[in-house]
Scaffold this motif. Structure first.
Motif, PDB file in Angstrom:
ATOM      1  N   UNK A 111      35.297  54.792  32.413  1.00 59.50           N
ATOM      2  CA  UNK A 111      34.467  53.922  33.241  1.00 59.50           C
ATOM      3  C   UNK A 111      35.076  52.523  33.346  1.00 59.50           C
ATOM      4  N   UNK A 112      35.626  52.047  32.236  1.00 61.22           N
ATOM      5  CA  UNK A 112      36.278  50.736  32.242  1.00 61.22           C
ATOM      6  C   UNK A 112      37.708  50.887  31.742  1.00 61.22           C
ATOM      7  N   UNK A 113      38.605  50.030  32.239  1.00 58.92           N
ATOM      8  CA  UNK A 113      40.025  50.206  31.940  1.00 58.92           C
ATOM      9  C   UNK A 113      40.689  48.957  31.350  1.00 58.92           C
ATOM     10  N   UNK A 114      39.888  47.980  30.956  1.00 56.51           N
ATOM     11  CA  UNK A 114      40.402  46.830  30.208  1.00 56.51           C
ATOM     12  C   UNK A 114      39.355  46.449  29.173  1.00 56.51           C
ATOM     13  N   UNK A 115      39.747  45.609  28.252  1.00 55.17           N
ATOM     14  CA  UNK A 115      38.766  45.007  27.355  1.00 55.17           C
ATOM     15  C   UNK A 115      37.800  44.185  28.206  1.00 55.17           C
ATOM     16  N   UNK A 116      36.565  44.100  27.762  1.00 60.24           N
ATOM     17  CA  UNK A 116      35.563  43.384  28.559  1.00 60.24           C
ATOM     18  C   UNK A 116      35.102  42.076  27.966  1.00 60.24           C
ATOM     19  N   UNK A 117      35.808  41.582  26.942  1.00 63.16           N
ATOM     20  CA  UNK A 117      35.377  40.349  26.294  1.00 63.16           C
ATOM     21  C   UNK A 117      36.183  39.139  26.755  1.00 63.16           C
ATOM     22  N   UNK A 118      35.573  37.975  26.558  1.00 60.88           N
ATOM     23  CA  UNK A 118      36.190  36.707  26.934  1.00 60.88           C
ATOM     24  C   UNK A 118      36.157  35.755  25.750  1.00 60.88           C
ATOM     25  N   UNK A 119      37.178  34.921  25.678  1.00 62.35           N
ATOM     26  CA  UNK A 119      37.237  33.905  24.635  1.00 62.35           C
ATOM     27  C   UNK A 119      36.405  32.718  25.082  1.00 62.35           C
ATOM     28  N   UNK A 216      45.867  44.315  28.371  1.00 59.49           N
ATOM     29  CA  UNK A 216      46.373  45.330  29.294  1.00 59.49           C
ATOM     30  C   UNK A 216      45.422  46.492  29.538  1.00 59.49           C
ATOM     31  N   UNK A 217      45.913  47.504  30.244  1.00 62.87           N
ATOM     32  CA  UNK A 217      45.101  48.667  30.599  1.00 62.87           C
ATOM     33  C   UNK A 217      44.837  49.545  29.380  1.00 62.87           C
ATOM     34  N   UNK A 218      43.575  49.899  29.220  1.00 63.81           N
ATOM     35  CA  UNK A 218      43.131  50.729  28.104  1.00 63.81           C
ATOM     36  C   UNK A 218      42.018  51.663  28.585  1.00 63.81           C
ATOM     37  N   UNK A 219      41.903  52.867  28.017  1.00 67.61           N
ATOM     38  CA  UNK A 219      40.726  53.700  28.289  1.00 67.61           C
ATOM     39  C   UNK A 219      39.585  53.134  27.434  1.00 67.61           C
ATOM     40  N   UNK A 220      39.079  51.998  27.859  1.00 68.12           N
ATOM     41  CA  UNK A 220      38.237  51.168  26.995  1.00 68.12           C
ATOM     42  C   UNK A 220      36.851  51.765  26.750  1.00 68.12           C
ATOM     43  N   UNK A 221      36.190  52.138  27.843  1.00 65.10           N
ATOM     44  CA  UNK A 221      34.887  52.793  27.701  1.00 65.10           C
ATOM     45  C   UNK A 221      34.937  54.096  28.485  1.00 65.10           C
ATOM     46  N   UNK A 222      34.647  55.196  27.801  1.00 57.98           N
ATOM     47  CA  UNK A 222      34.903  56.523  28.375  1.00 57.98           C
ATOM     48  C   UNK A 222      33.718  57.455  28.124  1.00 57.98           C
ATOM     49  N   UNK A 223      33.473  58.336  29.083  1.00 53.57           N
ATOM     50  CA  UNK A 223      32.502  59.410  28.862  1.00 53.57           C
ATOM     51  C   UNK A 223      33.206  60.507  28.072  1.00 53.57           C
ATOM     52  N   UNK A 224      32.545  60.959  27.034  1.00 55.38           N
ATOM     53  CA  UNK A 224      33.114  61.988  26.165  1.00 55.38           C
ATOM     54  C   UNK A 224      32.022  62.918  25.670  1.00 55.38           C
TER      55      UNK A 224
END
Length: 337
Positions: A111-119, A216-224
């Motif tokens: 569903x998401x492909x990067x980290x979703x946090x901010x400094x 960078x690109x990550x399988x950050x949040x995924x349906x499993x």
């Protein structure tokens, strides 16, 4: 007058009407799927779009969504059968794999492909440089979770050892991190949206960098789901993936304001302008996956992030813990909302 022709008509109607109604959805019966999301977040906007726009129902599914706060709790709910499908960080499936599970957890749609946090900093820092974090009190995330690991990965990228160069605080529950920062804990904090935008509007903090851009690109949040569930419910998993892909397309093709309006029922205590700002920020940095497929490159980046955090015991390949056939079929079908 009753005759043979009438009799044949009513017999045919009796035999075929139930099938006709069923095929048209006349009986209103949908296949129920219990989905557990790791948290409630604007980061998951496409999921809420799928719910609000009826994309799951179009696929014949009734999604019962519950928030199972925290990666550990979400995975426990999945393994115990309390939920059928989990929306959580892909790293949790690797942890289960490392423990030698007989019924492994398989990722099937990101569903998401990067980290979703901010400094976020207490002070505005127009010319921020990562070296300015040296010696700072940093309110981090849970050890072993993707936000913390992606954060550490980003810090090391800029020559900062998070456990030596910072006073790192990690003993606060995920749900209480924002409140702890608002009450005065830490000079810097790692926050998701919409909390980051809310803090900016209230003057409690300022976004100075994006961990999503840095890691960078990550399988950050995924349906499993468990392999056993996938084997028994192949069609359900495919339909779920179709609905999610429809929502992904919808979010990419509509404005942040439109998306904010659609998902607002899931964030009743958050103003529309804050939701719009949050969606816009995630769209601009490419956080919302445009495709449910989990690429080998993104998966290997995840393994590198976990390895850097000291949480990886086995480099399981994407083919071992991700099933991309559902995503590929959904993409090939090119569903249009």
């Amino acid at each position: 007058m009753w005759n043979k022709r009438h009799a044949l008509f009513w017999i045919a109607l009796f035999l075929f009407l139930p099938a006709f109604l069923s095929g048209c959805g006349g009986n209103g019966q949908l296949h129920k799927v219990k989905v557990g999301e790791v948290t409630r977040s604007v980061f998951y906007a496409p999921q809420y779009v799928a719910l609000e726009k009826g994309f799951f129902e179009e696929e014949g599914l009734e999604v019962e969504l519950q928030t199972t706060a925290g990666g550990d709790k979400t995975m426990t709910a999945l393994l115990s059968g309390a939920i059928d499908v989990a929306l959580v960080g892909a790293e949790t499936s690797i942890y289960v794999y490392q423990q030698g599970a007989e019924d492994p957890v398989i990722n099937f749609a990101q569903l998401t492909q990067t980290d979703g946090t901010f400094l976020v900093s207490r002070e505005q820092m127009d010319n921020f440089d990562w070296s300015q974090l040296h010696g700072a009190v940093f309110l981090g995330q849970r050890k072993g979770g993707m936000p913390q690991m992606a954060g550490e990965f980003s810090l090391r990228k800029h020559g900062i050892d998070p456990h030596r160069d910072l006073e790192l605080i990690q003993n606060i529950d995920f749900a209480n991190i924002a409140a702890a920062y608002a009450s005065g804990t830490g000079q810097f904090v790692q926050l998701f949206e919409p909390q980051a935008s809310i803090f900016e509007r209230e003057g409690k903090g300022h976004v100075i960098a994006s961990f999503g851009m840095e890691s960078g690109r990550l399988p950050y949040t995924v349906y499993m789901t468990k392999q056993s569930y996938m084997n028994k419910n192949d069609e359900v998993v495919q339909k779920l993936t179709h609905a999610i892909h429809k929502a992904q397309i919808w979010v990419q093709e509509h404005s942040p304001a439109e998306t904010a309006s659609v998902i607002s029922p899931f964030f009743k205590d958050t103003d529309l302008d804050v939701l719009e700002s949050s969606v816009k920020r995630y769209l601009e940095q490419g956080s919302y996956a445009e495709s449910p497929e989990i690429t080998e490159e993104a998966w290997n980046n995840l393994l590198d992030v976990m390895e850097g955090a000291g949480e990886l015991k086995v480099r399981a390949s994407v083919d071992e813990l991700a099933e991309n056939k559902y995503a590929k079929f959904a993409i090939k079908s090119d569903p249009s909302p």
